[in-house]
Every structure is written in structure tokens, then in C-alpha cells.
Design an enzyme around this catalytic site. Structure first.
Site, PDB file in Angstrom:
ATOM      1  CE1 TYR A  95      19.629 -75.017  17.658  1.00  0.00           C
ATOM      2  CE2 TYR A  95      20.488 -75.117  19.807  1.00  0.00           C
ATOM      3  CZ  TYR A  95      19.544 -74.559  19.058  1.00  0.00           C
ATOM      4  OH  TYR A  95      18.644 -73.698  19.447  1.00  0.00           O
ATOM      5  CB  SER A  96      23.270 -73.232  17.355  1.00  0.00           C
ATOM      6  OG  SER A  96      23.252 -71.811  17.290  1.00  0.00           O
ATOM      7  CD  GLU A  97      29.899 -71.977  19.432  1.00  0.00           C
ATOM      8  OE1 GLU A  97      30.154 -70.626  19.701  1.00  0.00           O
ATOM      9  OE2 GLU A  97      30.155 -72.675  20.747  1.00  0.00           O
TER      10      GLU A  97
ATOM     11  CB  ILE B  80      19.690 -78.585  14.071  1.00  0.00           C
ATOM     12  CG1 ILE B  80      19.489 -80.072  13.801  1.00  0.00           C
ATOM     13  CG2 ILE B  80      18.338 -78.001  14.635  1.00  0.00           C
ATOM     14  CD1 ILE B  80      19.435 -80.775  15.012  1.00  0.00           C
TER      15      ILE B  80
ATOM     16  CG  HIS C 228      18.281 -70.180  16.525  1.00  0.00           C
ATOM     17  ND1 HIS C 228      19.253 -70.346  15.409  1.00  0.00           N
ATOM     18  CD2 HIS C 228      19.493 -70.656  17.526  1.00  0.00           C
ATOM     19  CE1 HIS C 228      20.361 -70.780  15.643  1.00  0.00           C
ATOM     20  NE2 HIS C 228      20.661 -70.717  16.806  1.00  0.00           N
TER      21      HIS C 228
END
Length: 274
Positions: free
Chosen positions: A130-132, A163, A229
Site C-alpha cells: 500500500y502506497s510507499e 494499492i 488514498h
């Protein structure tokens, strides 16, 4: 499949298990996977004004950002010209990283820590980021492919779920790491099956699309949950995601088993043939 789950910046294994909980439970119920959680190696404090946003402490990042401005990218997003394509947007956002000598050292340390986590659990054969964490996961897939080509090191990750992700990173020059972008390459950077989850209201939508664009388009699937987000947790999105993954994962598992049998047969026969 057993998924290694990597949280976003200012996350933790514990908090991500809560965030991903509804989707992980749905996938488990359908027999689509089991899950193990990891986190970054750098303990961090949340940015001022966001103390209660990221959940219970301690919080972590994969990248050491002590010499960087954490929310500079978010501020720069406000000035992105309307209609700019994902690749141009990524180039504009990463232009601020010139001269930050910690980037390559921090990146190599982050990537090696995740590789070590995979090596410690022989059952891991898939990844969720997810994200980073998605950026790290994507880069791990690329690094596994590189090590296989150069050294014959077996690849572990057969399937990835990203994601609200970002493209994998690469070394550039002496100090920099930059995103790998679709309009700068000839072939797909990520060649395993991938599933991309993002929302049309995500401020970082361009980075998620840029990640999708560097994946093999024949085996990449995207899903827009219509939100921001976040990791979708509502019943409707989780149920739909379960349906989609129920169609994607079984063929991936079958293909992985076939490849494993072929590799085992080849090793038994040996270079001299039968």
C-alpha cells in the site's frame, strides 16, 4: 498463496493488519490467500498536524527521510497542470530530489530489509503493498527479476497486489533514485500478474497509474474503488474485490505449480538429458 503485506509511510505491521483486515478476511474466506505483515525499518514521528491520522504508534517508514521534506510531494501536487499524463507528472514530482545524497543508501537498505523478510519465510510467494509499501513491493519484483537474469536466483513473488501504488525505483547517477516510467522503456518492467487497486479521488492517482503502465498489460488488472488514498474496507468494495481476485488468483497458482514442476523435472534430468 501467502502474501507479504507492506504498509504505507507512517504505518506499521500492526496497523496495516487492521487496515487490510476486511479484504484479507474476505480473501481467506474464499481460500485465496494467507497473510504475514512487515513494516519499514525506520521509526518515525507523524508530521505536525497529523498526529492522530496514522493510527497507534510506533510508526515506521521503509525509507529514511530524516533529510527530506515529508510532504513536499503532496504540496507540489497542487500545482500539477490539468491533463498532464502520469509519466510527466512523476518526472515533475521527483525533480526535487536532485542532490539528496541519502537517497541511494536509504533505498538499498530498505530493499534489502524486505528481501531478507522474504528469505526468512519460504512460504511467501505473493505480495501486497500500500502506497510507499507498494513502491517497495514493485521494486522487489524488479530486483528479483534482475537477480534471476544475472545469477539464476529463483524468483519468489508470483503475484502482486498494489494499492494506491507508485512505480518501482531505479538507480540514476551517483546519488539519485528515480521512478521507472513506461515512456522511457521498451518492455514491461514488471512481468508477473498484478492487480492494481486505487481510487479516482486519490491525490496520488498519477503514481498509481504510472505503476500500472510499467506492468505487463496482458496480465495486469485494475480496480477503481471510487474513493481516495485508502485501503478500501466497505462491504461493497471488499465483496467485489473478492470476486475479482477469485478469478485472478487460481490461474496464477496453477501457472506457478506448472513452472515449479518444469523446474523440478529439469533439475532431475540435468544438462546431459535423460
Amino acid at each position: 498463496m501467502k502474501f507479504l503485506c507492506l504498509p504505507g509511510a507512517y504505518g506499521s505491521a500492526k496497523n496495516f493488519a487492521v487496515q487490510l483486515g476486511p479484504l484479507a478476511e474476505e480473501m481467506s474466506k474464499r481460500g485465496l490467500g494467507e497473510f504475514t505483515y512487515s513494516q519499514g525499518i525506520h521509526e518515525v514521528d507523524p508530521p505536525s498536524g497529523w498526529e492522530d491520522y496514522f493510527g497507534a504508534r510506533p510508526l515506521y517508514r521503509f525509507l529514511d527521510t530524516t533529510r527530506g521534506d515529508t510532504f513536499e510531494t503532496l504540496r507540489r501536487l497542487r500545482h500539477v497542470p490539468h491533463g498532464m499524463n502520469p509519466e510527466d507528472t512523476m518526472r515533475m514530482l521527483q525533480s526535487a530530489s536532485h542532490g539528496e545524497e541519502w537517497h541511494q543508501r536509504a533505498w538499498l537498505k530498505a530493499l534489502e530489509s524486505v528481501i531478507h523478510t522474504v528469505e526468512q519465510d519460504p512460504e511467501i510467494d505473493a505480495i501486497i503493498g500500500y502506497s510507499e509499501g507498494a513502491m517497495v513491493a514493485a521494486s522487489l519484483v524488479v530486483e528479483e527479476a534482475r537477480r534471476f537474469q544475472m545469477y539464476g536466483t529463483p524468483r519468489r513473488i508470483k503475484f502482486a497486489i498494489f494499492i494506491s501504488g507508485a512505480p518501482p525505483l531505479k538507480m540514476e547517477g551517483d546519488n539519485r533514485i528515480t521512478a521507472q516510467l513506461a515512456d522511457e522503456i521498451k518492455d514491461a518492467v514488471i512481468d508477473i500478474p498484478t492487480f492494481h487497486i486505487f481510487g479516482c479521488d486519490d491525490a496520488f492517482l498519477s503514481s498509481a497509474v504510472a505503476l500500472f503502465n510499467v506492468c505487463d498489460q496482458k496480465t495486469a488488472t485494475m480496480y477503481d474503488h471510487g474513493l481516495g488514498h485508502i485501503v478500501p474496507r466497505d462491504n461493497e468494495n471488499v465483496s467485489i474485490l473478492g470476486d475479482v481476485l477469485g478469478k485472478i488468483i487460481p490461474p496464477v497458482e496453477q501457472s506457478a505449480r506448472r513452472q515449479s514442476l518444469i523446474a523440478s523435472s529439469s533439475s532431475l534430468i540435468g544438462p546431459g538429458g535423460g
